[in-house]
Design a protein around this motif. Structure first.
Motif: not given
Length: 125
Positions: A3-8, A46-50, A53-57
């Motif tokens: 998920k962090e890689v997705h963000n980057i 996992s969905s809740d965390q995403y 942490l990354y609502p814009s993605l």
């Protein structure tokens, strides 16, 4: 970590004038029974965390190639996801993806990659 890689990656591509989000395409080919409680709990967590942490993605979540026997359970599967994910949840058939024995050709064969990309775009809500 993924998920962090997705963000980057999304941030880098967005810097080039393209606003990016992440689409999840889950191929369920070959699954013969409904998921057990632990899978459901992990998926929800996992969905809740995403989401937090990354609502814009958060783009669409596609559940592809659900076997006919599980089609009847779609109404039961949807509530396993957070409400915000349920709104973006798509259950569809994806023949190009279903025809692949493994996913390697998606990264190595330009023709298959193009067919798959077109297929996914056509399935988006």
């Amino acid at each position: 970590y993924a998920k962090e890689v997705h963000n980057i990656v999304a941030n880098k591509r967005s810097e080039k004038g393209r606003l990016c989000s992440v689409l999840f395409a889950n191929d369920i080919s070959g699954v013969r029974k409904a998921p057990d409680k632990r899978f459901s709990q992990a998926l929800t967590s996992s969905s809740d965390q995403y989401e937090s942490l990354y609502p814009s993605l958060a783009g669409p979540t596609m559940i592809l190639n659900l076997p006919l026997i599980l089609q009847a359970f779609v109404g039961l599967l949807k509530p396993l996801f957070p409400k915000s994910v349920q709104e973006r949840l798509v259950f569809k058939r994806a023949p190009v993806l279903a025809s692949l024995k493994e996913l390697t050709p998606l990264g190595t064969d330009p023709l298959i990659k193009t067919k798959f990309t077109r297929e996914v775009v056509s399935l988006l809500p």
